[in-house]
Enzyme design. Structure first.
Site, PDB file in Angstrom:
ATOM      1  N   ASN A  80       6.930  12.945   4.091  1.00 45.09           N
ATOM      2  CA  ASN A  80       5.499  12.270   4.469  1.00 45.09           C
ATOM      3  C   ASN A  80       5.925  11.217   4.890  1.00 45.09           C
ATOM      4  OD1 ASN A  80       3.185  11.265   4.373  1.00 45.09           O
ATOM      5  ND2 ASN A  80       2.400  12.561   2.235  1.00 45.09           N
TER       6      ASN A  80
ATOM      7  N   ASP B  58       5.246  16.484  -0.282  1.00 51.41           N
ATOM      8  CA  ASP B  58       4.749  15.314  -1.500  1.00 51.41           C
ATOM      9  C   ASP B  58       3.089  16.317  -1.888  1.00 51.41           C
ATOM     10  OD1 ASP B  58       2.489  13.216  -2.006  1.00 51.41           O
ATOM     11  OD2 ASP B  58       2.249  13.192   0.359  1.00 51.41           O
TER      12      ASP B  58
ATOM     13  N   ASN C  91       2.159  14.810  -4.292  1.00 56.95           N
ATOM     14  CA  ASN C  91       0.591  14.210  -4.862  1.00 56.95           C
ATOM     15  C   ASN C  91       0.690  14.309  -6.654  1.00 56.95           C
ATOM     16  OD1 ASN C  91      -0.243  12.541  -3.384  1.00 56.95           O
ATOM     17  ND2 ASN C  91      -0.904  14.622  -1.954  1.00 56.95           N
TER      18      ASN C  91
ATOM     19  N   ASP D 208       4.184   5.152   4.233  1.00 49.93           N
ATOM     20  CA  ASP D 208       4.018   4.146   3.248  1.00 49.93           C
ATOM     21  C   ASP D 208       4.900   5.367   2.114  1.00 49.93           C
ATOM     22  OD1 ASP D 208       2.472   6.487   3.583  1.00 49.93           O
ATOM     23  OD2 ASP D 208       0.352   5.424   2.340  1.00 49.93           O
TER      24      ASP D 208
END
Length: 268
Positions: free
Chosen positions: A7, A148, A150, A248
């Protein structure tokens, strides 16, 4: 073959960091998420100069996914959206054939705040992914789902579970949706090879989370039954998160052996 997911959190902003990582780690196939750029702003020329041929789907300011293949042959596009909702215009999924694999790159919705429409969208998107993943799993081809997600699958995947108990990433419904996906037969590469190790792929920018290693494992590489036997190693290039102006997230990678070599080893 080395396959990775990352990401990038803004490909225009973090192109130098991306190019540096590609140069040092030399993955063969890369799935990128959160491009945050329109198609015309994607840095195709810079990536080609670095030795990678891309396939991408952008979106202004948000989302965006891409698959990079090392060499001059670009990924062969299969689809540019997740089936099941023709009205969904968010750029979160791209699927291609690369070096004998079907590679599905995904950016699953965050879902916050929850409860609410964003969380409902997350669960609906997850259901669509579940349905399509079953078809991919049953296809007979070697398939990887990477991106990703999540999702914080278990308490082992978060530095302090109580701090995230109200977050959409670790709600019971979210975790169950991920468990239902794995129940199709997918292998969670990192957790399969490191069953009891605390490994993180994301550290947010607040409260010195990177410096304190207060992270989450939310970026995953899943392999189907045809591909899982080729899994040799898996890890996280956490050094990327420590760069100046870093995303991040850090890249997650797997090393896959050759199909013929594996078949030969399996002979009695």
């Amino acid at each position: 073959m080395k396959l990775a997911t990352f990401n990038i959190n803004g490909i225009k902003t973090r192109l130098p960091q991306l190019l540096d990582w590609l140069d040092k780690e030399e993955p063969d196939v890369v799935c990128l998420q959160e491009l945050k750029a329109l198609d015309g702003m994607f840095p195709q020329a810079a990536l080609k100069e670095a030795g990678y041929s891309p396939l991408w789907k952008g979106q202004r300011s948000w989302n965006g996914v891409a698959i990079l293949a090392k060499g001059e042959q670009p990924p062969l596009e299969i689809r540019r959206e997740l089936p099941g909702d023709a009205k969904d215009d968010q750029s979160r999924y791209i699927e291609a054939a690369v070096d004998g694999l079907i590679v599905a790159c995904l950016y699953l919705p965050n879902g916050n705040p929850q409860p609410g429409p964003k969380f409902d969208y997350k669960l609906a998107w997850f259901k669509r992914l579940h349905d399509h993943a079953q078809e991919l799993y049953n296809s007979g081809h070697p398939v990887v789902l990477a991106g990703d997600f999540n999702v914080i699958p278990t308490d082992l995947d978060v530095y302090k579970p109580v701090s995230w108990k109200r977050d959409a990433l670790m709600q019971p419904e979210t975790r169950q949706a991920y468990a239902n996906l794995l129940a199709q037969g997918w292998t969670d590469s990192l957790r399969h090879l490191h069953p009891e190790e605390r490994i993180y792929t994301f550290w947010d920018y607040f409260r010195q989370h990177w410096q304190r290693n207060a992270g989450l494992r939310i970026d995953h590489i899943l392999l189907n039954a045809e591909l899982a036997p080729r899994l040799k190693s898996a890890g996280v290039d956490s050094w990327v998160r420590g760069q100046e102006h870093a995303s991040d997230h850090a890249p997650v990678w797997v090393e896959l052996g050759q199909a013929k070599a594996f078949a030969k080893r399996k002979k009695p």
